[in-house]
Enzyme design. Structure first.
Site, PDB file in Angstrom:
ATOM      1  N   SER A 138    -126.729  20.483  65.999  1.00  0.00           N
ATOM      2  CA  SER A 138    -127.944  20.488  67.097  1.00  0.00           C
ATOM      3  C   SER A 138    -127.292  20.608  68.423  1.00  0.00           C
ATOM      4  O   SER A 138    -127.977  20.874  69.490  1.00  0.00           O
ATOM      5  CB  SER A 138    -128.824  19.238  66.856  1.00  0.00           C
ATOM      6  OG  SER A 138    -127.810  18.045  66.809  1.00  0.00           O
ATOM      7  N   HIS A 152    -132.992  21.972  62.618  1.00  0.00           N
ATOM      8  CA  HIS A 152    -132.978  22.928  63.545  1.00  0.00           C
ATOM      9  C   HIS A 152    -132.986  24.438  62.915  1.00  0.00           C
ATOM     10  O   HIS A 152    -133.037  25.263  63.638  1.00  0.00           O
ATOM     11  CB  HIS A 152    -131.841  22.865  64.339  1.00  0.00           C
ATOM     12  CG  HIS A 152    -131.799  21.753  65.478  1.00  0.00           C
ATOM     13  ND1 HIS A 152    -132.627  21.868  66.504  1.00  0.00           N
ATOM     14  CD2 HIS A 152    -131.438  20.554  65.665  1.00  0.00           C
ATOM     15  CE1 HIS A 152    -132.697  20.898  67.494  1.00  0.00           C
ATOM     16  NE2 HIS A 152    -132.020  20.045  66.907  1.00  0.00           N
ATOM     17  N   LYS A 199    -139.792  19.962  64.885  1.00  0.00           N
ATOM     18  CA  LYS A 199    -139.339  20.858  65.715  1.00  0.00           C
ATOM     19  C   LYS A 199    -139.833  22.012  65.763  1.00  0.00           C
ATOM     20  O   LYS A 199    -141.098  22.151  66.306  1.00  0.00           O
ATOM     21  CB  LYS A 199    -137.656  20.790  65.513  1.00  0.00           C
ATOM     22  CG  LYS A 199    -137.251  19.690  65.864  1.00  0.00           C
ATOM     23  CD  LYS A 199    -135.548  19.489  65.344  1.00  0.00           C
ATOM     24  CE  LYS A 199    -135.244  18.317  66.027  1.00  0.00           C
ATOM     25  NZ  LYS A 199    -133.921  17.663  65.292  1.00  0.00           N
TER      26      LYS A 199
HETATM   27  C1  LIG Z   1    -133.874  16.176  65.014  1.00  0.00           C
HETATM   28  C2  LIG Z   1    -132.951  16.224  63.728  1.00  0.00           C
HETATM   29  C3  LIG Z   1    -133.278  15.051  62.803  1.00  0.00           C
HETATM   30  C4  LIG Z   1    -134.568  14.188  63.155  1.00  0.00           C
HETATM   31  O1  LIG Z   1    -135.664  14.648  62.877  1.00  0.00           O
HETATM   32  P1  LIG Z   1    -137.150  14.124  63.403  1.00  0.00           P
HETATM   33  O2  LIG Z   1    -138.120  14.740  62.454  1.00  0.00           O
HETATM   34  O3  LIG Z   1    -137.075  14.356  64.633  1.00  0.00           O
HETATM   35  O4  LIG Z   1    -136.886  12.690  63.110  1.00  0.00           O
HETATM   36  C5  LIG Z   1    -132.581  15.084  61.526  1.00  0.00           C
HETATM   37  N1  LIG Z   1    -131.443  15.713  61.429  1.00  0.00           N
HETATM   38  C6  LIG Z   1    -131.004  16.698  62.403  1.00  0.00           C
HETATM   39  C7  LIG Z   1    -129.852  17.437  61.861  1.00  0.00           C
HETATM   40  C8  LIG Z   1    -131.783  17.017  63.358  1.00  0.00           C
HETATM   41  O5  LIG Z   1    -131.425  17.730  64.477  1.00  0.00           O
END
Ligand SMILES: *Cc1c(COP(=O)(O)O)cnc(C)c1O
Length: 408
Positions: free
Chosen positions: A197, A225, A256
């Site tokens: 990320s 992502h 996301k």
């Molecule tokens: C954003 C993210 C999460 C968390 O996801 P949410 O649905 O926002 O809780 C978990 N793992 C990774 C790799 C992320 O980038």
């Protein structure tokens, strides 16, 4: 004298047992790390109003613009009208609704796996699933840049941990062989982000899978992502590399690119059944409101029927990344719509971000502790919604501010 000072300090602490919080804040301020939350005052589109200013945002994970897509809005509204605002209980009591089951069946088909179980978020999916897959006596082998929710999931286990340097396949293979050589029966769990990320690089999944197969390890990928971004119709990293059937556990997020909220785990039916009985966030935290599940279902419809959104996302990402590189910015190891602009010191990253904001571009400065201090950066995320004019306006702002701060 000393006694008096000491007892005065004790008195002060006795008066305010939370005084250490002020000390933490003072420390953050002294290091220049204290940040105020920026407040979004409009719908979240490529252009939005943040802290009273209209800006082009390069900070949203809304890759495909689905959070304001008409089909998702309509689905959410209909679900509220038919089923109400909340779900009433945890899944194991009265909180499993038709919509939840429908979403899981739909996601399993979409991901080409036997079963899917949803969680309240991607974060809770990782903290719920990892402890189940790594009982006491197991070994977890994890990339050093894995997401905080993976790290916390690992902390909840009694398994042994081996952290390998980011994307270092030799180190991964060595760790796996060592562990297997010492014990032929131990459960080994390899965990990686699909897309990292902060850097926007893609996991070297074909090599990870090969290394894991050699020692019969479980492969676990967190595709937060990559969900809606990589693979056919956004099916994720496994589809991108055509590794169906060779990755045991795929975690995804609905928060996301999918545009709503939630996490899920896709894998064998036995995994889902065990999680239903043992995953703590599933057992002890209330399920999604109906509107969330309905909007996620609509999002999968959109992924399957409007592939042009993903094409536009990647076209925009290529255009923007090439533009930054042409201007002389260091974009690190990015291969996806996440493009970091590497600047070095944390203070400079925040300065660049603040100046860009004044110029009408919102891109977050990221420094320690999210990344090492000397790798501080401004992180940009391009979406399908950005027009070429908007992206070019952002590039102009980067050029002006980058020169002003002597970054390029
Ligand atoms: C954003 C993210 C999460 C968390 O996801 P949410 O649905 O926002 O809780 C978990 N793992 C990774 C790799 C992320 O980038």
């Amino acid at each position: 004298m000393t006694d008096t000072t000491a007892s005065t300090a004790i008195d002060a602490r006795a008066r305010n047992p939370l005084a250490f919080l002020d000390a933490s804040l003072d420390e953050l301020r002294a290091k220049g790390l204290y940040r105020r939350l920026r407040v979004v005052e409009s719908e979240q589109k490529s252009r939005c109003v943040i802290d009273g200013r209209e800006v082009i945002t390069l900070s949203s994970n809304n890759y495909l613009g689905l959070n304001t897509h008409p089909r998702l809005r309509t689905a959410a509204i209909d679900a509220v009208e038919r089923f109400g605002a909340g779900s009433g209980a945890v899944r194991t009591i009265a909180g499993t609704m038709t919509l939840h089951e429908e979403l899981e069946a739909r996601l399993a088909t979409f991901k080409h796996t036997e079963a899917v179980l949803t969680f309240q978020s991607g974060f809770t999916a990782n903290t719920g699933v990892i402890p189940i897959l790594a009982p006491e006596g197991a070994v977890i082998v994890s990339d050093a840049l894995n997401h905080a929710s993976i790290i916390d999931g690992i902390r909840l286990t009694k398994a042994e941990r081996r952290i390998f340097p980011h994307a270092d396949m030799d180190a991964l293979r060595t760790a796996l062989r060592e562990v297997r050589k010492a014990d032929a029966d131990r459960t080994i769990l390899v965990i990686t982000d699909g897309v990292f990320s902060m850097d926007g690089d893609i996991a070297r999944l074909p090599e990870i899978v090969e290394a894991a197969e050699e020692v019969e390890a479980i492969v676990y990928i967190d595709d937060a992502h990559a969900s809606g971004v990589l693979g056919r119709n956004g099916r994720g990293t496994v589809d991108h590399f055509n590794l169906h059937g060779r990755v045991h556990v795929q975690v995804g997020t609905l928060s996301k690119a999918i545009g709503v909220l939630g996490g899920y785990v896709a894998g064998p039916a036995s995994l889902r059944q065990v999680l239903e009985h043992q995953a703590r966030p599933f057992l002890f935290s209330t399920s999604h409101p109906p509107a969330v599940a309905a909007a996620c279902l609509a999002a999968i419809d959109v992924l399957e029927t409007e592939p042009e959104l993903i094409e536009r996302l990647w076209d925009n990402a290529r255009h923007f990344k090439a533009g930054l590189q042409r201007l002389g910015f260091d974009t690190g190891s990015s291969e996806t719509p996440i493009t970091p602009v590497m600047v070095g010191a944390g203070a400079l990253a925040h300065r660049l971000s603040d100046r860009l904001f004044e110029e009408g571009v919102f891109a977050m400065g990221i420094g320690f502790p999210t990344v090492p201090e000397e790798k501080s950066r401004v992180r940009t995320i391009v979406t399908a919604e950005h027009t070429r004019e908007e992206l070019d306006a952002c590039l102009d702002a980067f050029e002006r501010v980058g020169r002003e701060l002597a970054i390029v």
